[in-house]
Design a protein around this motif. Structure first.
Motif, PDB file in Angstrom:
ATOM      1  N   MET A 158       0.831  -1.198   0.000  1.00 36.07           N
ATOM      2  CA  MET A 158       0.000   0.000   0.000  1.00 36.07           C
ATOM      3  C   MET A 158       0.868   1.251   0.000  1.00 36.07           C
ATOM      4  O   MET A 158       0.547   2.253  -0.654  1.00 36.07           O
ATOM      5  CB  MET A 158      -0.934  -0.011   1.213  1.00 36.07           C
ATOM      6  CG  MET A 158      -1.908   1.158   1.248  1.00 36.07           C
ATOM      7  SD  MET A 158      -3.008   1.077   2.670  1.00 36.07           S
ATOM      8  CE  MET A 158      -4.053  -0.283   2.185  1.00 36.07           C
ATOM      9  N   ASP A 159       1.972   1.207   0.733  1.00 35.97           N
ATOM     10  CA  ASP A 159       2.889   2.337   0.764  1.00 35.97           C
ATOM     11  C   ASP A 159       3.620   2.503  -0.576  1.00 35.97           C
ATOM     12  O   ASP A 159       3.850   3.612  -1.040  1.00 35.97           O
ATOM     13  CB  ASP A 159       3.916   2.165   1.880  1.00 35.97           C
ATOM     14  CG  ASP A 159       3.296   2.350   3.258  1.00 35.97           C
ATOM     15  OD1 ASP A 159       2.231   2.991   3.343  1.00 35.97           O
ATOM     16  OD2 ASP A 159       3.864   1.845   4.231  1.00 35.97           O
ATOM     17  N   PRO A 162       0.489   3.743  -3.856  1.00 41.28           N
ATOM     18  CA  PRO A 162      -0.703   4.446  -3.342  1.00 41.28           C
ATOM     19  C   PRO A 162      -1.816   4.575  -4.381  1.00 41.28           C
ATOM     20  O   PRO A 162      -2.973   4.732  -4.019  1.00 41.28           O
ATOM     21  CB  PRO A 162      -0.147   5.829  -2.950  1.00 41.28           C
ATOM     22  CG  PRO A 162       1.121   5.975  -3.722  1.00 41.28           C
ATOM     23  CD  PRO A 162       1.684   4.600  -3.849  1.00 41.28           C
ATOM     24  N   GLU A 163      -1.472   4.466  -5.676  1.00 44.49           N
ATOM     25  CA  GLU A 163      -2.495   4.593  -6.710  1.00 44.49           C
ATOM     26  C   GLU A 163      -3.478   3.426  -6.709  1.00 44.49           C
ATOM     27  O   GLU A 163      -4.588   3.528  -7.259  1.00 44.49           O
ATOM     28  CB  GLU A 163      -1.848   4.716  -8.105  1.00 44.49           C
ATOM     29  CG  GLU A 163      -1.116   3.481  -8.603  1.00 44.49           C
ATOM     30  CD  GLU A 163       0.324   3.390  -8.111  1.00 44.49           C
ATOM     31  OE1 GLU A 163       1.085   2.592  -8.682  1.00 44.49           O
ATOM     32  OE2 GLU A 163       0.680   4.115  -7.162  1.00 44.49           O
ATOM     33  N   ALA A 165      -4.160   1.849  -3.664  1.00 44.17           N
ATOM     34  CA  ALA A 165      -4.321   1.633  -2.219  1.00 44.17           C
ATOM     35  C   ALA A 165      -5.702   1.087  -1.881  1.00 44.17           C
ATOM     36  O   ALA A 165      -5.842   0.252  -0.989  1.00 44.17           O
ATOM     37  CB  ALA A 165      -4.069   2.936  -1.464  1.00 44.17           C
ATOM     38  N   SER A 169      -6.379  -2.191   0.094  1.00 42.76           N
ATOM     39  CA  SER A 169      -7.069  -2.019   1.367  1.00 42.76           C
ATOM     40  C   SER A 169      -8.188  -3.040   1.543  1.00 42.76           C
ATOM     41  O   SER A 169      -8.429  -3.519   2.653  1.00 42.76           O
ATOM     42  CB  SER A 169      -7.634  -0.595   1.468  1.00 42.76           C
ATOM     43  OG  SER A 169      -8.315  -0.411   2.687  1.00 42.76           O
ATOM     44  N   ARG A 232       0.420   4.510   7.620  1.00 41.17           N
ATOM     45  CA  ARG A 232       0.761   5.412   6.528  1.00 41.17           C
ATOM     46  C   ARG A 232       1.417   6.678   7.058  1.00 41.17           C
ATOM     47  O   ARG A 232       2.347   7.211   6.458  1.00 41.17           O
ATOM     48  CB  ARG A 232      -0.494   5.740   5.711  1.00 41.17           C
ATOM     49  CG  ARG A 232      -0.957   4.577   4.845  1.00 41.17           C
ATOM     50  CD  ARG A 232      -1.972   5.066   3.826  1.00 41.17           C
ATOM     51  NE  ARG A 232      -3.251   5.397   4.451  1.00 41.17           N
ATOM     52  CZ  ARG A 232      -4.250   4.539   4.590  1.00 41.17           C
ATOM     53  NH1 ARG A 232      -4.104   3.298   4.172  1.00 41.17           N
ATOM     54  NH2 ARG A 232      -5.380   4.902   5.164  1.00 41.17           N
ATOM     55  N   ARG A 236       5.399   8.254   6.178  1.00 45.53           N
ATOM     56  CA  ARG A 236       5.656   9.518   5.486  1.00 45.53           C
ATOM     57  C   ARG A 236       6.956  10.163   5.942  1.00 45.53           C
ATOM     58  O   ARG A 236       7.315  10.107   7.079  1.00 45.53           O
ATOM     59  CB  ARG A 236       4.484  10.477   5.696  1.00 45.53           C
ATOM     60  CG  ARG A 236       3.220  10.005   4.965  1.00 45.53           C
ATOM     61  CD  ARG A 236       2.173  11.110   4.979  1.00 45.53           C
ATOM     62  NE  ARG A 236       0.939  10.617   4.400  1.00 45.53           N
ATOM     63  CZ  ARG A 236      -0.111  10.237   5.101  1.00 45.53           C
ATOM     64  NH1 ARG A 236      -0.078  10.280   6.413  1.00 45.53           N
ATOM     65  NH2 ARG A 236      -1.193   9.814   4.514  1.00 45.53           N
TER      66      ARG A 236
END
Length: 236
Positions: A158-159, A162-163, A165, A169, A232, A236
């Motif tokens: 997922m990290d 992100p497109e 995600a 999820s 998440r 960052r």
């Protein structure tokens, strides 16, 4: 059934049809019928797995190559002693930005002398039911450990991407719910047959004993989402 424009050269190349255009003797009539309807043919050889599917009105052959972490013969043999877990990596470039790992569980059905394959995401509810019904604390802990490995993999994916995600999820929510379901079984229930050997029963009928856990799943959704947000934020 449209057969005039079949990709015959590709079908010959992978042994699905013979030179005289007859289908391989390894395929049953029902397999062939389903193949023309868009179903997938799966071929296993050692650690390698290939899937074949007709697309674009049966004019194209879609082939996906996968690789297991163990040979299929080793998996089948080991499953007779305990539930066997195996990872399958997608080696096809088209899935580069998608979840490229599948985690499978193999359970030996002594009554029918077959080994049943379950995907930890696609067959999550059924697989959890079978494992909980075994009342074996060792097997439940092994299952939870495999779910946790898959959860960690999905969170990393997922990290990285992100497109997609949202797609990841959905899988992550399924895995997290199954972990919570196993955790919700009380210590006393987990110790019922600790150290004992239970036969596999693929036809699980008595689901009352973990009905409460299933009822609480909706309440756990918020907790799962919060955990993902924390993860998440930390990355960052």
């Amino acid at each position: 059934m449209q057969t005039e424009h079949l990709p015959t050269e590709d079908l010959k190349k992978f042994g699905i049809i013979n030179e005289d255009l007859s289908f391989s003797k390894n395929l049953k009539a029902d397999d062939i019928q389903k193949f023309f309807q868009g179903y997938t043919i799966v071929a296993d050889n050692g650690k390698n797995r290939a899937t074949f599917q007709l697309t674009e009105n049966n004019t194209k052959l879609k082939v996906i190559f996968l690789e297991r972490d163990k040979s299929i013969s080793e998996i089948i043999e080991n499953s007779k002693e305990k539930i066997e877990y195996s990872n399958i990596q997608n080696l096809s470039n088209e899935n580069e930005h998608k979840r490229s790992l599948e985690k499978k569980a193999f359970i030996y059905d002594k009554e029918n002398n077959i080994v049943a394959e379950f995907d930890l995401i696609k067959n999550a509810t059924e697989l959890t039911a079978i494992i909980v019904d075994k009342k074996d604390v060792v097997e439940m802990n092994r299952y939870k450990n495999e779910l946790q490995k898959l959860k960690n993999f999905l969170m990393d994916k997922m990290d990285q991407y992100p497109e997609i995600a949202k797609e990841i999820s959905n899988d992550l929510n399924i895995v997290s719910r199954e972990i919570n379901t196993v955790n919700s079984i009380s210590p006393d229930e987990k110790q019922i047959s600790k150290g004992g050997n239970s036969e596999s029963d693929l036809n699980v009928n008595d689901r009352d004993r973990y009905e409460d856990a299933n009822r609480n799943r909706e309440e756990q959704e918020e907790e799962i989402e919060q955990e993902q947000e924390k993860h998440r934020g930390f990355r960052r």
